[in-house]
Design a protein around this motif. Sequence first.
Motif, PDB file in Angstrom:
ATOM      1  N   TYR A  14     -10.982  -3.354  -6.441  1.00 38.76           N
ATOM      2  CA  TYR A  14     -11.263  -4.303  -7.524  1.00 38.76           C
ATOM      3  C   TYR A  14     -11.199  -5.711  -6.948  1.00 38.76           C
ATOM      4  O   TYR A  14     -10.428  -5.967  -6.018  1.00 38.76           O
ATOM      5  CB  TYR A  14     -10.205  -4.183  -8.623  1.00 38.76           C
ATOM      6  CG  TYR A  14     -10.275  -2.903  -9.418  1.00 38.76           C
ATOM      7  CD1 TYR A  14     -11.123  -2.783 -10.514  1.00 38.76           C
ATOM      8  CD2 TYR A  14      -9.461  -1.818  -9.091  1.00 38.76           C
ATOM      9  CE1 TYR A  14     -11.171  -1.607 -11.254  1.00 38.76           C
ATOM     10  CE2 TYR A  14      -9.502  -0.637  -9.823  1.00 38.76           C
ATOM     11  CZ  TYR A  14     -10.360  -0.536 -10.903  1.00 38.76           C
ATOM     12  OH  TYR A  14     -10.408   0.614 -11.631  1.00 38.76           O
ATOM     13  N   ASN A  44       1.688   6.009 -11.152  1.00 37.88           N
ATOM     14  CA  ASN A  44       0.999   4.877 -11.758  1.00 37.88           C
ATOM     15  C   ASN A  44       0.325   4.050 -10.664  1.00 37.88           C
ATOM     16  O   ASN A  44       0.928   3.756  -9.638  1.00 37.88           O
ATOM     17  CB  ASN A  44       1.995   3.967 -12.502  1.00 37.88           C
ATOM     18  CG  ASN A  44       2.560   4.612 -13.762  1.00 37.88           C
ATOM     19  OD1 ASN A  44       3.755   4.535 -14.021  1.00 37.88           O
ATOM     20  ND2 ASN A  44       1.703   5.250 -14.535  1.00 37.88           N
ATOM     21  N   GLY A  47      -4.825   5.540  -8.681  1.00 39.73           N
ATOM     22  CA  GLY A  47      -6.286   5.543  -8.622  1.00 39.73           C
ATOM     23  C   GLY A  47      -6.975   6.555  -9.535  1.00 39.73           C
ATOM     24  O   GLY A  47      -8.194   6.733  -9.446  1.00 39.73           O
ATOM     25  N   LYS A  48      -6.233   7.177 -10.433  1.00 40.40           N
ATOM     26  CA  LYS A  48      -6.807   8.233 -11.276  1.00 40.40           C
ATOM     27  C   LYS A  48      -7.876   7.690 -12.216  1.00 40.40           C
ATOM     28  O   LYS A  48      -8.983   8.238 -12.308  1.00 40.40           O
ATOM     29  CB  LYS A  48      -5.686   8.922 -12.087  1.00 40.40           C
ATOM     30  CG  LYS A  48      -4.563   9.469 -11.229  1.00 40.40           C
ATOM     31  CD  LYS A  48      -3.469  10.126 -12.049  1.00 40.40           C
ATOM     32  CE  LYS A  48      -2.760   9.200 -13.015  1.00 40.40           C
ATOM     33  NZ  LYS A  48      -2.047   8.076 -12.383  1.00 40.40           N
ATOM     34  N   SER A 438      -5.335  -6.836 -14.649  1.00 44.00           N
ATOM     35  CA  SER A 438      -5.693  -6.070 -13.464  1.00 44.00           C
ATOM     36  C   SER A 438      -4.745  -4.898 -13.225  1.00 44.00           C
ATOM     37  O   SER A 438      -4.820  -4.255 -12.195  1.00 44.00           O
ATOM     38  CB  SER A 438      -5.681  -6.978 -12.239  1.00 44.00           C
ATOM     39  OG  SER A 438      -4.346  -7.240 -11.856  1.00 44.00           O
TER      40      SER A 438
HETATM   41  N1  ATP Z   1      -9.420  -4.097 -13.705  1.00 47.10           N
HETATM   42  C1  ATP Z   1      -8.690  -4.097 -12.594  1.00 47.10           C
HETATM   43  N2  ATP Z   1      -8.677  -5.187 -11.776  1.00 47.10           N
HETATM   44  C2  ATP Z   1      -7.938  -5.204 -10.647  1.00 47.10           C
HETATM   45  N3  ATP Z   1      -7.161  -4.181 -10.227  1.00 47.10           N
HETATM   46  C3  ATP Z   1      -7.138  -3.065 -10.978  1.00 47.10           C
HETATM   47  C4  ATP Z   1      -7.876  -2.955 -12.210  1.00 47.10           C
HETATM   48  N4  ATP Z   1      -7.634  -1.753 -12.748  1.00 47.10           N
HETATM   49  C5  ATP Z   1      -6.780  -1.117 -11.905  1.00 47.10           C
HETATM   50  N5  ATP Z   1      -6.469  -1.895 -10.838  1.00 47.10           N
HETATM   51  C6  ATP Z   1      -5.597  -1.564  -9.702  1.00 47.10           C
HETATM   52  O1  ATP Z   1      -6.207  -0.459  -9.006  1.00 47.10           O
HETATM   53  C7  ATP Z   1      -5.228   0.495  -8.597  1.00 47.10           C
HETATM   54  C8  ATP Z   1      -5.574   1.865  -9.214  1.00 47.10           C
HETATM   55  O2  ATP Z   1      -5.484   1.752 -10.633  1.00 47.10           O
HETATM   56  P1  ATP Z   1      -5.822   2.934 -11.644  1.00 47.10           P
HETATM   57  O3  ATP Z   1      -5.929   2.336 -12.995  1.00 47.10           O
HETATM   58  O4  ATP Z   1      -6.956   3.710 -11.128  1.00 47.10           O
HETATM   59  O5  ATP Z   1      -4.486   3.807 -11.533  1.00 47.10           O
HETATM   60  P2  ATP Z   1      -4.008   5.102 -12.357  1.00 47.10           P
HETATM   61  O6  ATP Z   1      -3.732   6.157 -11.354  1.00 47.10           O
HETATM   62  O7  ATP Z   1      -4.968   5.407 -13.419  1.00 47.10           O
HETATM   63  O8  ATP Z   1      -2.618   4.596 -12.933  1.00 47.10           O
HETATM   64  P3  ATP Z   1      -1.870   4.933 -14.336  1.00 47.10           P
HETATM   65  O9  ATP Z   1      -1.174   6.238 -14.145  1.00 47.10           O
HETATM   66  O10 ATP Z   1      -0.845   3.832 -14.423  1.00 47.10           O
HETATM   67  O11 ATP Z   1      -2.872   4.914 -15.409  1.00 47.10           O
HETATM   68  C9  ATP Z   1      -3.883  -0.084  -9.039  1.00 47.10           C
HETATM   69  O12 ATP Z   1      -3.310  -0.753  -7.941  1.00 47.10           O
HETATM   70  C10 ATP Z   1      -4.239  -1.071 -10.133  1.00 47.10           C
HETATM   71  O13 ATP Z   1      -3.272  -2.101 -10.193  1.00 47.10           O
END
Ligand code: ATP
Length: 580
Positions: A14, A44, A47-48, A438
């Motif tokens: 991102y 958390n 990257g899911k 983010s």
């Molecule tokens: N819109 C965004 N802008 C910048 N960074 C982002 C954005 N969305 C997610 N990230 C970052 O990208 C990485 C992966 O995020 P992602 O949302 O895919 O995680 P996740 O596995 O779904 O987490 P969770 O279990 O908390 O939902 C993390 O470091 C997060 O902070």
Amino acid sequence: MSEFIIFDHVNFAYSLPAGAKIPALNDISFTINKGEYVSVIGANGSGKTTAAKLMNGLIHPDSGRVLVNGIDTRIHASSRDIFRQVGLIFQNPHDQIVASQVEEDTAFGPENLALPRAEISARVEEGLRLSGATHLRQRQTYLLSAGETQRIALAGVLALHPECLIFDETTAMLDPRSRREILSLIIDLHNKGYTIVHITHDLDETLLAERILVFQEGQLVMDDLPRSVYQDRSRLQALGLDIPHLLQFARDLQPYFANLQSFYRTPQVFLTDLAGSGSEQKNSLPAATRSFTHDGVIMFQHVSHMYLQGTPLAQPALQDVSFTIFQGVATGLVGHTGSGKSTVLQHMNGLLRPQQGRVAVTGFDLTQPTLDVRALRRQVGLVFQNPEAQFFERYVGDEIAYAARTLGYQGKLRALVQHAMQLVGLDFEQFVDRPLQSLSGGQKRRVALASYLVVQPHILLLDEPFVGLDPQAHQQLSHFVQQLKSDGITIILSTHSMHDLLEITDQVLVLRERHLVFNGGIAQLFNALKLKEWDLEIPLEVMIANAMRQNGIPVPYDCLRWKTMLTWLHDYEEGGHVIL
Ligand SMILES: Nc1ncnc2c1ncn2[C@@H]1O[C@H](COP(=O)(O)OP(=O)(O)OP(=O)(O)O)[C@@H](O)[C@H]1O
Ligand SMILES: [Mg+2]
């Protein structure tokens, strides 16, 4: 089986407005076959959600390829087609609602496909029916409870007739009945041939999947059958995960019950193994009700509440609710989605004032127009159900400092913020200057918690605090809340998780359709024999105790917490009894 989604060496980062890059996926490759049912787990921020967005073409890889049904998602001309084929139900269902009326919202997708009127109506009908939301069709979307909103989001996606459905923590906010229904809906849709990708932090939900993908810091670290993924507990713990409760319990009990396996897909088979062929013992209610000798700190007397009072959209939310909560006692607040739990909590910190009846909180009378709300909120912290709804600032550090500042804390703000971030497991240097926008879902949730812990309240109101947290953060927070409780902080926990209820609380209030139907000790609740009627789930711990009793082992009725039960079993065995 034919391949449906292919990730081929996918990288994605991102970009922050200031130009910084946040790497989210690093060289990911995997394949999901047509008709497969795959679960995705990971800490958390691992990257899911990013992977899910790549699957339906919402975002595109920086390098590598994502193919859906053989088509590269970067090919612009096919983006609409991919979006239609792969339906994504977001982590926060509100992101997905576009119209103010349910029926219009469900029709939005099919209308954009320019389908004939009759076809649109048929799809709306079907979407609402499959998601169990037909009765909501005339309702206003912004007045729906969390679980109801989730169903509407699902209805809108189903109306597009996708081949693949991605559920991104779709069950996280739901009450047990809705959760069970959505889970059996997922299995149903899978049996009908849909390809299912289910992202969840509830590991017990992944046991029915055909395959599990495990993410860690943007990498795919495991891709295997549930049975294999859950073999090595310490490896999972190192990934911020764990094994499902069902398997934990089975393995904890193996030393006592030789016929138990170390892997089960459903509790039923496990309980059958546990009960063996023993004769059923009669249920008897526990002896005395626990009596509380502490002082009452929160009192509700005949409280009723109506949202949008005096308008045609008026919705009753509480009716004649009376109870007392005692100093230092952890109280659970349970009930179906929309039963009034959040409304009760919001009366406790002055966000809502009683329209009828009386609310008193640590000496503050909330019926008084002259109430000093700031002074009240220094004592009573409320962590909302939906963390995004409570953010006031743009950056993590400012947000956490916000509550402390408005409540008049000065001086060591930075140190307080740092401490609060440490408590919720957010690295100070890494996150203090990150824009809130983010963050991943679970990271936002941690910020929300930190922003209330920073003011160190005497009463902490937690509205579904575990939603969106990964298994390790969940466990840490649970321990932390138990620590606060032993420090004398009064905790009120609204939750759908019976496991958390057992771990943390002593007293329970059950709300049902705006009324308080139960107020008593936790052991009493699970012996009240009304759980079904109240749509509450019987926790696995209680089912296990019952199965043991069936086996002739006299587990005491107040022996409900897992650790207590194991200690009891151990002592029981020490006493010279041979078990099986
Ligand atoms: N819109 C965004 N802008 C910048 N960074 C982002 C954005 N969305 C997610 N990230 C970052 O990208 C990485 C992966 O995020 P992602 O949302 O895919 O995680 P996740 O596995 O779904 O987490 P969770 O279990 O908390 O939902 C993390 O470091 C997060 O902070
Ligand atoms: Mg996510």
